[in-house]
Design an enzyme around this catalytic site. Structure first.
Site, PDB file in Angstrom:
ATOM      1  N   TYR A 143       0.618  -1.035   0.072  1.00  0.00           N
ATOM      2  CA  TYR A 143       0.096  -0.159  -0.343  1.00  0.00           C
ATOM      3  C   TYR A 143       0.689   1.175   0.245  1.00  0.00           C
ATOM      4  O   TYR A 143       0.344   2.293  -0.649  1.00  0.00           O
ATOM      5  CB  TYR A 143      -1.008   0.100   1.610  1.00  0.00           C
ATOM      6  N   LYS A 192       3.695 -15.446   2.897  1.00  0.00           N
ATOM      7  CA  LYS A 192       3.339 -16.056   1.886  1.00  0.00           C
ATOM      8  C   LYS A 192       4.930 -16.486   1.099  1.00  0.00           C
ATOM      9  O   LYS A 192       5.541 -16.475   0.093  1.00  0.00           O
ATOM     10  CB  LYS A 192       2.767 -15.240   0.539  1.00  0.00           C
ATOM     11  N   ASP A 224      -2.883 -17.981   2.127  1.00  0.00           N
ATOM     12  CA  ASP A 224      -4.328 -18.225   1.064  1.00  0.00           C
ATOM     13  C   ASP A 224      -5.104 -19.715   2.343  1.00  0.00           C
ATOM     14  O   ASP A 224      -6.294 -19.919   1.948  1.00  0.00           O
ATOM     15  CB  ASP A 224      -3.444 -19.388  -0.161  1.00  0.00           C
ATOM     16  N   ASP A 248      -5.208  -7.058   5.832  1.00  0.00           N
ATOM     17  CA  ASP A 248      -6.786  -6.298   6.011  1.00  0.00           C
ATOM     18  C   ASP A 248      -7.767  -7.096   5.064  1.00  0.00           C
ATOM     19  O   ASP A 248      -8.768  -6.568   5.485  1.00  0.00           O
ATOM     20  CB  ASP A 248      -6.206  -5.228   4.315  1.00  0.00           C
TER      21      ASP A 248
END
Ligand code: NAD
Length: 363
Positions: A143, A192, A224, A248
């Site tokens: 972001y 990840k 995931d 988020d």
């Protein structure tokens, strides 16, 4: 007599002013019952600040926040500002205030109230005992990384860059371990690492920080998989720590476990006890001005403020118990009501919670 603490109040846009008004009634009641004393200052922020001052985050609002012990924020945004250029968008103010106040972590509890188990889309037996906290890194990652548009071999391309430093990962990991220590002593670090270099750095750093917290059980979960496990075994999580974008998304998913976004509080913390407290939900323009918004998320954000910034645990316990009692008695705003015709409005919900606040025996 307790010290006077300064709270900067930013009501914002949409339902922001409606829910903040109820939270302020609750603060006033705790002043009366517990003898705590607060001084309030009010500032413009978000869409209303764009309209009145030409910027989402006026300098005097920022100065007011820096000068306070804590900030209580409603919500910002609305369709009328959605097509504005970036510097004139309420969300730009949100990212800016977090950065300017050094708020690098966002704490979001997701607790399933027994009496609201039916409001969730998940089966009650899956939700049983769910009480988790998502600790989201707030000022780094994709972001905040460099963004650009350029011409590529196949026409226009866009690039968003994700950057994390060891320092940024280390400080959020420490905060998450500290919080886990005060709870069930379980931390799930979400990344990840099978694909992303920033995630590999994240994991290495968390493992190193874990050496200082041998009493906390650490597990690494790929993002995931975490998205799936939150729906399959939510009660097995205690504290989840993750980077900005994963946090988020996962914290909104965790929100849905509780049945309504109108129930979820949050804190954004920096170093020390300073914090900004706000409901997880946005300005809900679809219901603004109708007096039907659920004020519980903002009221529970006050309880978080009492715990994390002021250490007023007796008043925080009283607020949380009052919310539980009012819900147990069957009172519901429209968003959490099974029979929408029997729901109560924002002010009525605030008044019932205020009436239920009392000093608890043993405190
Ligand atoms: P939202 O959270 O405002 O609303 C989503 C849905 O939940 C709506 O149907 C709304 O009516 C409902 N809802 C939200 N809060 C509620 C409450 N307290 N009681 C009852 N129902 C409630 O999210 P959105 O619609 O995606 O965004 C609306 C605006 O809010 C956008 O401009 C967005 O940018 C902004 N936003 C601001 C913040 C913030 O200030 N921190 C966070 C998220 C979204």
């Amino acid at each position: 007599m307790a010290d006077v603490k300064k709270i900067a109040v930013i009501a914002g846009d949409g339902i922001g002013p409606e829910v903040v008004a109820e939270a302020q009634k609750v603060i006033a009641k705790t002043e009366e019952v517990f003898g705590y004393r607060f001084e309030f200052e009010y500032g413009l922020f978000g869409g209303i600040a764009i309209d009145q001052r030409g910027t989402p985050l006026p300098e005097d609002t920022l100065a007011m926040c820096k000068n306070a012990d804590a900030v209580l924020l409603g919500a910002v945004g609305g369709p009328q500002w959605d097509n504005n250029p970036k510097e004139l968008r309420p969300e730009t103010g949100l990212l800016g205030i977090r950065k300017a106040l050094g708020l690098f972590s966002n704490i979001r509890p997701a607790v399933v109230f027994d009496c609201l188990k039916d409001a969730s889309t998940l089966k009650p037996e899956v939700l049983e005992g769910t009480d988790l906290i998502v600790v989201r890194e707030l000022t780094g990652g994709i972001y905040f990384g460099e963004k650009l548009r350029r011409e590529g071999p196949n026409g226009q391309e866009a690039v968003d860059t994700c950057v994390y430093s060891v320092m940024e990962v280390e400080r959020i990991a420490r905060q998450a371990f500290e919080i886990a220590r005060t709870r069930r002593k379980k931390l799930a670090s979400v990344d990840k690492a099978n694909v992303l270099e920033t995630s590999r750095l994240w994991r290495e750093t968390v493992i190193r920080v874990a050496e200082d917290y041998p009493d906390v059980e650490l597990e690494h979960v790929l993002v995931d998989n975490c998205a799936m496990q939150l729906l399959r075994r939510p009660s097995s999580f205690d504290v989840i720590v993750t980077e900005n974008m994963f946090g988020d998304i996962l914290s909104d998913e965790a929100a849905m476990l509780t049945g309504s976004i109108g129930m979820l509080s949050s804190a954004s913390l920096g170093e020390g006890s300073y914090g900004l407290y706000e409901p997880v939900h946005g300005s809900a323009p679809d219901i603004a001005g109708q007096g039907i918004a659920n004020p519980v998320a903002t009221i529970l954000s006050v309880a978080l403020m009492y715990r994390l910034t002021f250490g007023y645990h007796d008043a925080a316990d009283a607020i949380e118990l009052a919310v539980k009692e009012v819900l147990d008695a069957g009172h519901r705003t429209k968003d959490i009501a099974v029979d929408k015709n029997k729901s109560i409005g924002t002010e009525a919900m605030g008044d019932l919670i205020v009436a239920a606040i009392r000093k608890l025996q043993g405190n």
